[in-house]
Motif scaffolding. Structure first.
Motif, PDB file in Angstrom:
ATOM      1  N   SER A   1       0.863  -1.184   0.000  1.00 38.54           N
ATOM      2  CA  SER A   1       0.000   0.000   0.000  1.00 38.54           C
ATOM      3  C   SER A   1       0.900   1.235   0.000  1.00 38.54           C
ATOM      4  O   SER A   1       2.046   1.193   0.468  1.00 38.54           O
ATOM      5  CB  SER A   1      -0.944  -0.019   1.197  1.00 38.54           C
ATOM      6  N   TYR A   2       0.372   2.324  -0.518  1.00 41.54           N
ATOM      7  CA  TYR A   2       1.159   3.555  -0.622  1.00 41.54           C
ATOM      8  C   TYR A   2       1.365   4.174   0.747  1.00 41.54           C
ATOM      9  O   TYR A   2       0.434   4.288   1.546  1.00 41.54           O
ATOM     10  CB  TYR A   2       0.462   4.560  -1.543  1.00 41.54           C
ATOM     11  N   GLU A   3       2.590   4.557   1.030  1.00 39.11           N
ATOM     12  CA  GLU A   3       2.912   5.343   2.220  1.00 39.11           C
ATOM     13  C   GLU A   3       3.746   6.524   1.747  1.00 39.11           C
ATOM     14  O   GLU A   3       4.517   6.400   0.793  1.00 39.11           O
ATOM     15  CB  GLU A   3       3.665   4.522   3.268  1.00 39.11           C
ATOM     16  N   VAL A   4       3.544   7.659   2.365  1.00 37.07           N
ATOM     17  CA  VAL A   4       4.232   8.868   1.929  1.00 37.07           C
ATOM     18  C   VAL A   4       5.738   8.694   2.160  1.00 37.07           C
ATOM     19  O   VAL A   4       6.178   8.449   3.284  1.00 37.07           O
ATOM     20  CB  VAL A   4       3.708  10.110   2.684  1.00 37.07           C
ATOM     21  N   PRO A   5       6.530   8.803   1.077  1.00 32.06           N
ATOM     22  CA  PRO A   5       7.980   8.636   1.223  1.00 32.06           C
ATOM     23  C   PRO A   5       8.644   9.897   1.782  1.00 32.06           C
ATOM     24  O   PRO A   5       8.045  10.971   1.791  1.00 32.06           O
ATOM     25  CB  PRO A   5       8.462   8.361  -0.207  1.00 32.06           C
TER      26      PRO A   5
END
Length: 176
Positions: free
Chosen positions: A51-55
């Motif tokens: 899932s996308y996580e803020v880099p």
């Protein structure tokens, strides 16, 4: 849609099935969406789906390089393919995922709108990439596949991630 939790536990998803299909001339592709278009990449380049996580943003990086994430102790650069390929919008929602790739021995994340499925395609289903004028870079497109009503743009993800403008790979690694 593939379940990111299940996919992340596999190191080489579909490898056994891929080998069996190659004996019959088929190849397996992970399909995903960027805007209204559907793309496919070689399943053997996929390490996992997350899932996308803020880099964490890196100073002076191009806008399509969103930053880096820590993936079990490995610092992984994250590229938003929607921005890299000039999609109209790059909206982050519950379907946005990161496809973690192994490209020339380097781990790289690719942000996409959603992951669809894994397709086995025979050579007969794949047409040559279209010829375009010189202002359009199609060097990473390996072909167009038709399955029923679906049109799938097949992408050489190694060529795209290794391109000089990405700045992710050593030039010596990309040539190998």
């Amino acid at each position: 849609m593939l379940n990111p939790t299940n996919a992340s536990s596999r190191q080489n998803p579909g490898q056994g099935a891929h080998a069996a299909n190659q004996k019959h001339g088929a190849a397996e592709f992970l399909t995903f969406r960027l805007g209204a278009e559907e793309y496919g990449i070689d399943i053997l380049r996929v390490q996992e789906i997350r899932s996308y996580e803020v880099p964490t943003r890196i100073a002076n990086a191009p806008s399509f390089i969103k930053g880096v994430v820590n993936l079990r102790g490995v610092i992984v650069p994250v590229v938003d393919l929607r921005l890299k390929l000039n999609c109209i919008a790059a909206e982050y929602n519950d379907f946005t995922v990161v496809i973690v790739l192994n490209v020339h021995g380097r781990v790289v994340g690719a942000v996409v709108d959603s992951v669809s499925d894994v397709l086995a395609l025979s050579p007969e289903q794949i047409n040559a990439a279209p010829e375009m004028n010189t202002t359009v870079d199609t060097s990473f497109i390996t072909g167009i596949a038709s399955t029923g009503e679906r049109m799938l743009i097949l992408m050489d993800i190694e060529a795209l991630m290794s391109s000089a403008d990405m700045g992710l790979m050593d030039t010596q690694l990309a040539v190998q």
